[in-house]
Design a protein around this motif. Structure first.
Motif, PDB file in Angstrom:
ATOM      1  N   LEU A 153      38.146  -9.913 -93.210  1.00 53.14           N
ATOM      2  CA  LEU A 153      38.750 -10.534 -92.030  1.00 53.14           C
ATOM      3  C   LEU A 153      37.828 -10.303 -90.825  1.00 53.14           C
ATOM      4  O   LEU A 153      36.965  -9.425 -90.849  1.00 53.14           O
ATOM      5  N   THR A 154      38.042 -11.062 -89.782  1.00 56.33           N
ATOM      6  CA  THR A 154      37.203 -10.929 -88.581  1.00 56.33           C
ATOM      7  C   THR A 154      38.011 -10.268 -87.466  1.00 56.33           C
ATOM      8  O   THR A 154      39.009 -10.835 -87.009  1.00 56.33           O
ATOM      9  N   PRO A 155      37.569  -9.082 -87.020  1.00 54.15           N
ATOM     10  CA  PRO A 155      38.277  -8.423 -85.909  1.00 54.15           C
ATOM     11  C   PRO A 155      38.266  -9.303 -84.664  1.00 54.15           C
ATOM     12  O   PRO A 155      37.236  -9.887 -84.318  1.00 54.15           O
ATOM     13  N   GLY A 156      39.405  -9.395 -84.033  1.00 59.16           N
ATOM     14  CA  GLY A 156      39.522 -10.221 -82.839  1.00 59.16           C
ATOM     15  C   GLY A 156      39.989 -11.632 -83.133  1.00 59.16           C
ATOM     16  O   GLY A 156      40.442 -12.336 -82.237  1.00 59.16           O
ATOM     17  N   VAL A 157      39.843 -12.031 -84.392  1.00 58.46           N
ATOM     18  CA  VAL A 157      40.284 -13.381 -84.780  1.00 58.46           C
ATOM     19  C   VAL A 157      41.489 -13.271 -85.698  1.00 58.46           C
ATOM     20  O   VAL A 157      42.538 -13.862 -85.448  1.00 58.46           O
ATOM     21  N   ASP A 158      41.330 -12.482 -86.753  1.00 63.97           N
ATOM     22  CA  ASP A 158      42.450 -12.303 -87.703  1.00 63.97           C
ATOM     23  C   ASP A 158      43.354 -11.173 -87.223  1.00 63.97           C
ATOM     24  O   ASP A 158      42.872 -10.064 -86.933  1.00 63.97           O
ATOM     25  N   PRO A 159      44.642 -11.427 -87.118  1.00 63.76           N
ATOM     26  CA  PRO A 159      45.561 -10.411 -86.578  1.00 63.76           C
ATOM     27  C   PRO A 159      45.497  -9.061 -87.287  1.00 63.76           C
ATOM     28  O   PRO A 159      45.559  -8.017 -86.637  1.00 63.76           O
ATOM     29  N   ASP A 160      45.330  -9.065 -88.608  1.00 67.72           N
ATOM     30  CA  ASP A 160      45.344  -7.797 -89.339  1.00 67.72           C
ATOM     31  C   ASP A 160      44.114  -6.924 -89.080  1.00 67.72           C
ATOM     32  O   ASP A 160      44.078  -5.766 -89.509  1.00 67.72           O
ATOM     33  N   ALA A 161      43.115  -7.508 -88.419  1.00 67.66           N
ATOM     34  CA  ALA A 161      41.903  -6.720 -88.134  1.00 67.66           C
ATOM     35  C   ALA A 161      41.708  -6.527 -86.636  1.00 67.66           C
ATOM     36  O   ALA A 161      40.622  -6.172 -86.175  1.00 67.66           O
ATOM     37  N   THR A 162      42.760  -6.745 -85.870  1.00 66.78           N
ATOM     38  CA  THR A 162      42.657  -6.735 -84.407  1.00 66.78           C
ATOM     39  C   THR A 162      43.491  -5.590 -83.824  1.00 66.78           C
ATOM     40  O   THR A 162      44.580  -5.309 -84.350  1.00 66.78           O
TER      41      THR A 162
END
Lengths: 222, 321
Positions: A153-162
């Motif tokens: 997942l992409t931090p800042g884009v995908d909720p689970d990685a933010t």
């Protein structure tokens, strides 16, 4: 290697403190422990007044003072993600890092407390993750970033990685991402609107950018 | 009836200069204050006693470091069982360096006192006892480093303007020597104790007192002109809530009274007040450390310049103009 930064849009922040509560809830922080503070800045006399809410947390600096002064090596910087973390198994609770932090963004976790007479089920579950007698600080919810990255997942884009505060912001004032990636949301926002960082004279290269307020026309155009 | 703890989360803190509290408030702050005081007086007494070949003073100096400096530091820690980790980063941390200095000092001081002890003289061969002076000098070097390192420790804290001054290093050294002489002169008057040449210490004591006064004034001037946080710290001491502790406790007791009495004693006018004045000087140094810790204020985070930055792109300095 990524450099994760947070962008705070001071035009949008309403000082509602949702980020504060979300952080406390997600991280299971007891009374007196607060990783995020919303500082209120007010100046002038009516009708010439200026006011701003400035959410403040650990700046996860690129060149932090806290890592240098830590005698045990508990406070260290994760160069992969550019996040400063505290190893709770190494910290001896001398609090030198609290003195050295120019942003006063650390708290000493003295002893276990809860909000009611007895700990709630959630508090029982989360408080076990904390260690008494050590220092606590914001780490951009690094556990969420780590687990998100494992799932591609992409931090800042995908909720689970933010980080939880970014997710919870009701005014969309908080943004998170990799500033080294020119295509990331934070890179684009900073490129478009500039931004400044707190206490640049401390030369710590902080990872939180603040976006200034704009005129009504500029804001409407965006 | 169930009690619910309520936090003032929704009350946004106003952005003002805030004083550090972890190293000054409550029981743990008191422990650190005691350790800071003992870490200054103990090495000072040891060094001066070694110089004067005064075994009782060396022993008391060693005990002050071991009990008054080491134990409170240990009790101050949030995780006491991990104290040994404190020496892991001498490359960058002054706490680690101080930890190492203290331990090496105590080791060498034990050896020096054992080699110089009349009770052990028959048990120690002459081939070993000749090392009394070299080991004593080494122990004094580490006592000096132990007295000096808190100055560097505080000076390295850039976040707190009142501490971020390299005048603290000479100040802590001078205070260590001054307090060492003061306690040495007090001990020399104890029953059954004799010190030869104690009168020769009055002149250096006067020099240390004058130097200490100049360094304190220099430090106040330097920090006052360093910015808002430094100014707030100085004002807290000279006209705020710590006015009495600083002006009466620190400046009068540490400098003015002892200096006057030492000057009178030096010219042979008054000798009876010397011992009370030396005790008052020690109290003054304690008060100085107390004020010093409590005056530490963080720099303002959202300064006037930051506020201007917030409004800089809006093209309006006052939104309601």
């Amino acid at each position: 290697m990524a450099r994760y930064v947070m962008v705070v849009d001071l035009e949008k922040c309403t000082g509602c403190q949702t980020c504060v509560v979300a952080c406390k809830m997600w991280n299971g922080l007891g009374p007196g422990i607060q990783r995020v503070t919303v500082v209120e800045k007010e100046e002038g006399e009516y009708p010439n007044v200026r006011r701003a809410y400035i959410p403040k947390r650990c700046m996860n600096c690129k060149d932090p003072q806290c890592t240098k002064v830590c005698p045990t090596g508990a406070t260290k910087r994760d160069d992969e993600k550019s996040v400063v973390t505290v190893d709770k198994d190494k910290c001896m609770g001398c609090r030198y890092c609290m003195m050295a932090c120019p942003y006063n963004a650390r708290t000493f976790y003295k002893h276990e407390q809860w909000y009611h007479e007895e700990p709630s089920a959630w508090e029982k579950k989360r408080y076990k993750e904390h260690t008494e007698g050590v220092v606590d600080k914001c780490d951009f919810c690094i556990s969420r970033i780590d687990s998100g990255l494992k799932k591609a997942l992409t931090p800042g884009v995908d909720p689970d990685a933010t980080p939880m505060c970014v997710l919870s912001c009701i005014a969309d004032a908080l943004h998170f991402g990799d500033i080294d990636d020119p295509e990331s949301n934070v890179s684009k926002i900073i490129e478009a609107r500039g931004g400044f960082r707190l206490l640049p004279e401390m030369e710590t290269d902080p990872s939180i950018y603040y976006l200034p307020k704009r005129t009504g026309n500029e804001a409407d155009k965006s | 009836m169930k009690q619910i703890r309520v936090e003032s989360l929704l009350a946004s803190p106003q952005d003002i200069v805030t004083f550090q509290s972890e190293w000054s408030k409550g029981g743990s702050g008191g422990l650190l204050l005691l350790a800071l005081f003992a870490g200054n007086v103990g090495p000072g007494l040891y060094m001066m006693s070694f110089l004067m070949n005064f075994t009782v003073g060396m022993l008391v100096g060693f005990l002050i470091v071991a009990v008054g400096y080491g134990l409170p530091h240990l009790l101050f820690l949030g995780r006491k069982e991990r104290f040994w980790r404190g020496m892991m980063h001498p490359d960058t941390s002054w706490i680690s360096r101080g930890f190492i200095f203290a331990n090496i000092f105590m080791g060498f001081a034990c050896l020096t006192m054992a080699l110089g002890s009349p009770m052990l003289a028959n048990m120690i061969p002459e081939s070993i006892s000749i090392y009394y002076n070299p080991i004593g000098i080494l122990s004094s070097v580490f006592a000096f480093l132990l007295a000096m390192y808190p100055g560097f420790l505080f000076a390295s804290v850039r976040a707190i303007a009142f501490w971020h001054s390299f005048l603290l290093v000479p100040l802590f050294i001078v205070q260590a020597f001054g307090s060492g002489i003061a306690l040495l002169l007090v001990l020399a008057h104890a029953p059954g104790v004799s010190l030869h040449g104690g009168e020769h210490l009055l002149f250096p004591e006067a020099i240390f007192l004058v130097t200490s006064a100049l360094l304190i004034l220099g430090h106040l001037f330097f920090t006052f002109s360093s910015g808002k946080a430094g100014r707030t710290s100085v004002m807290r001491l000279v006209s705020g809530s710590f006015k009495k502790a600083f002006l009466l406790g620190a400046l009068s007791c540490e400098i003015a009274i002892p200096l006057a009495v030492v000057a009178l004693t030096f010219v042979g006018l008054n000798k009876s007040m010397l011992i009370p004045a030396e005790l008052i000087q020690l109290c003054g140094i304690y008060f100085f450390k107390y004020c010093f810790l409590n005056a530490g204020a963080y720099n303002e985070i959202c300064s006037e310049q930051v506020f201007d930055s917030i409004y800089s792109h809006s093209g309006e300095s006052r939104p309601f103009n």
